[in-house]
Scaffold this active site. Sequence first.
Site, mmCIF file in Angstrom:
data_model
loop_
_atom_site.group_PDB
_atom_site.id
_atom_site.type_symbol
_atom_site.label_atom_id
_atom_site.label_comp_id
_atom_site.label_asym_id
_atom_site.label_seq_id
_atom_site.Cartn_x
_atom_site.Cartn_y
_atom_site.Cartn_z
ATOM 1 C CD GLU A 192 41.567 53.258 42.931
ATOM 2 O OE1 GLU A 192 42.287 52.797 43.819
ATOM 3 O OE2 GLU A 192 40.400 52.868 42.733
ATOM 4 C CD GLU A 238 35.774 51.860 39.795
ATOM 5 O OE1 GLU A 238 35.782 51.863 41.039
ATOM 6 O OE2 GLU A 238 36.791 51.627 39.124
HETATM 7 O O1 G3I Z 1 38.804 36.018 45.984
HETATM 8 C C1 G3I Z 1 38.843 36.026 47.435
HETATM 9 C C2 G3I Z 1 38.170 34.814 47.989
HETATM 10 O O2 G3I Z 1 38.905 33.675 47.589
HETATM 11 C C3 G3I Z 1 38.093 34.915 49.502
HETATM 12 O O3 G3I Z 1 37.341 33.839 50.001
HETATM 13 C C4 G3I Z 1 37.403 36.215 49.915
HETATM 14 C C5 G3I Z 1 37.387 36.424 51.429
HETATM 15 O O4 G3I Z 1 37.390 37.786 51.785
HETATM 16 O O5 G3I Z 1 38.106 37.293 49.352
HETATM 17 C C6 G3I Z 1 38.109 37.261 47.927
HETATM 18 O O6 G3I Z 1 38.770 38.386 47.429
HETATM 19 C C7 G3I Z 1 38.055 39.608 47.548
HETATM 20 C C8 G3I Z 1 37.814 40.145 46.150
HETATM 21 O O7 G3I Z 1 37.206 41.431 46.232
HETATM 22 C C9 G3I Z 1 36.915 39.223 45.316
HETATM 23 O O8 G3I Z 1 35.678 39.066 45.928
HETATM 24 C C10 G3I Z 1 38.907 40.588 48.341
HETATM 25 O O9 G3I Z 1 39.027 40.147 49.686
HETATM 26 C C11 G3I Z 1 38.266 41.960 48.319
HETATM 27 O O10 G3I Z 1 39.162 42.901 48.908
HETATM 28 C C12 G3I Z 1 38.017 42.378 46.888
HETATM 29 O O11 G3I Z 1 37.370 43.631 46.919
HETATM 30 C C13 G3I Z 1 37.278 44.319 45.688
HETATM 31 C C14 G3I Z 1 38.146 45.567 45.747
HETATM 32 O O12 G3I Z 1 37.982 46.319 44.540
HETATM 33 C C15 G3I Z 1 39.597 45.192 45.924
HETATM 34 O O13 G3I Z 1 40.471 46.028 45.355
HETATM 35 C C16 G3I Z 1 35.833 44.713 45.480
HETATM 36 O O14 G3I Z 1 35.062 43.527 45.257
HETATM 37 C C17 G3I Z 1 35.700 45.625 44.263
HETATM 38 O O15 G3I Z 1 34.403 46.143 44.207
HETATM 39 C C18 G3I Z 1 36.679 46.785 44.394
HETATM 40 O O16 G3I Z 1 36.607 47.545 43.203
HETATM 41 C C19 G3I Z 1 37.419 48.733 43.172
HETATM 42 C C20 G3I Z 1 37.796 49.006 41.735
HETATM 43 O O17 G3I Z 1 38.430 47.867 41.198
HETATM 44 C C21 G3I Z 1 38.690 50.236 41.633
HETATM 45 N N1 G3I Z 1 38.080 51.388 42.262
HETATM 46 C C22 G3I Z 1 37.620 51.206 43.605
HETATM 47 C C23 G3I Z 1 36.687 49.993 43.690
HETATM 48 C C24 G3I Z 1 36.204 49.820 45.081
HETATM 49 O O18 G3I Z 1 37.297 49.552 45.918
#
Ligand code: G3I
Length: 366
Positions: A153, A258
């Site tokens: 990205e 993805e």
């Molecule tokens: O690990 C913490 C946890 O400790 C906490 O309790 C919880 C509460 O919200 O958050 C957890 O972290 C989250 C993490 O995923 C793991 O579950 C983050 O808040 C959340 O923002 C994060 O989201 C991920 C996102 O990337 C962040 O960048 C999504 O699961 C994941 O599907 C998404 O994947 C990205 C690709 O890597 C790149 N391309 C876009 C795609 C979608 O955004």
Amino acid sequence: MKKLFFLSLLLSCVLQGAMGQTLKEAFGDKLLIGSCLTTPQLEEKNSPTLRVLNEQFNAVVAENSMKSMYLQPKEGKFRFKEADRFVNYANAQGLKVTGHVLIWHSQCCPWFFTDKQGRKVTPEVLKKRMKSHIFRVMRHFKGRVIGWDVVNEAIMEDGSYRKSGFYEILGEEYIPLAFQYAHEADPDAELYINDYNEWYPEKRKTVLKIINDIRRRGLRIDAVGLQGHIDMYSPTIEQYQATIDDYTKAGVKVMFTEMEISALPQPGDVLSANVSDKAAYKKELDPYTGGLPEKVQQQWNKRLEDIFRLILKNREHFKRVTFWGISDKYSWKNDYPVPGRTDYPLLFDRNFERKPVVDKIVKMAR
Ligand code: G3I
């Protein structure tokens, strides 16, 4: 009459064969077909996600656990436990693993760009940090991971560079540098540049410039990852075809990395996969909480079939198709860009049942 009977018998055998076939059986000789996986899904007892993953797919990527904030939360303190569990499991199951992701502005540790006083680090320090992260991580997983999303990205829809910490300190040079370090760290690993909305011509132009630059320097780049976070309307199949044509003409392969198709209305005009582009919940943006109406389901099915027709038509250029999840139940789209919605973007429903349209996809592959 007899002829008609045998013809319909043959047709029903073909259809039943397709219904019985798994995705990996249907696509295995053409490309890798995979999903992402989270740590809770890996650890869940009798995990339905793992059951479907092993039954249907031959490739996997960690949804979060191989991102830099998890692998190196503090400078020099690497934590591989969670990612090792994921990679070891996948290797034992014979699933091909892709590393996601080495250099990305999001889910990157904040310490990467600043010194102890909170000041921006110099280009030399950032280069050292990038190199040490890439070397340590790639060497740790060497032989267990087939390839890496090296840079994720980096480019905006208008073709400009994203003003990330990497760009602010190192300028455009940070991308070829990342590829150089990655190639030095593990010359056997495939290396990819990964992004969303690549159907925007200006964005693509810059990515093409980067690919050509990387190759001119004699560095390795195997493929471009088209993330594929799309909806029912955007992009058109023609826009995707133009994207595939441009990238493959530049001498690299393509992959959907993805993929999912949101069935819900988008809050704005521009589709995004940038995690910080959130919008507030409104009932009219969440119209299918009680299930997808048949008409919309048919429209979704057609969109999926069109995408797979495109993949099959271009199959010599595709390395892999990875869905961003298995079941609608756990898709990140239920909370993005609007939190708390009910979306239907994946191949398996909330009960982990294969959606009927997948039989058609399997049949198309045959
Ligand atoms: O690990 C913490 C946890 O400790 C906490 O309790 C919880 C509460 O919200 O958050 C957890 O972290 C989250 C993490 O995923 C793991 O579950 C983050 O808040 C959340 O923002 C994060 O989201 C991920 C996102 O990337 C962040 O960048 C999504 O699961 C994941 O599907 C998404 O994947 C990205 C690709 O890597 C790149 N391309 C876009 C795609 C979608 O955004």
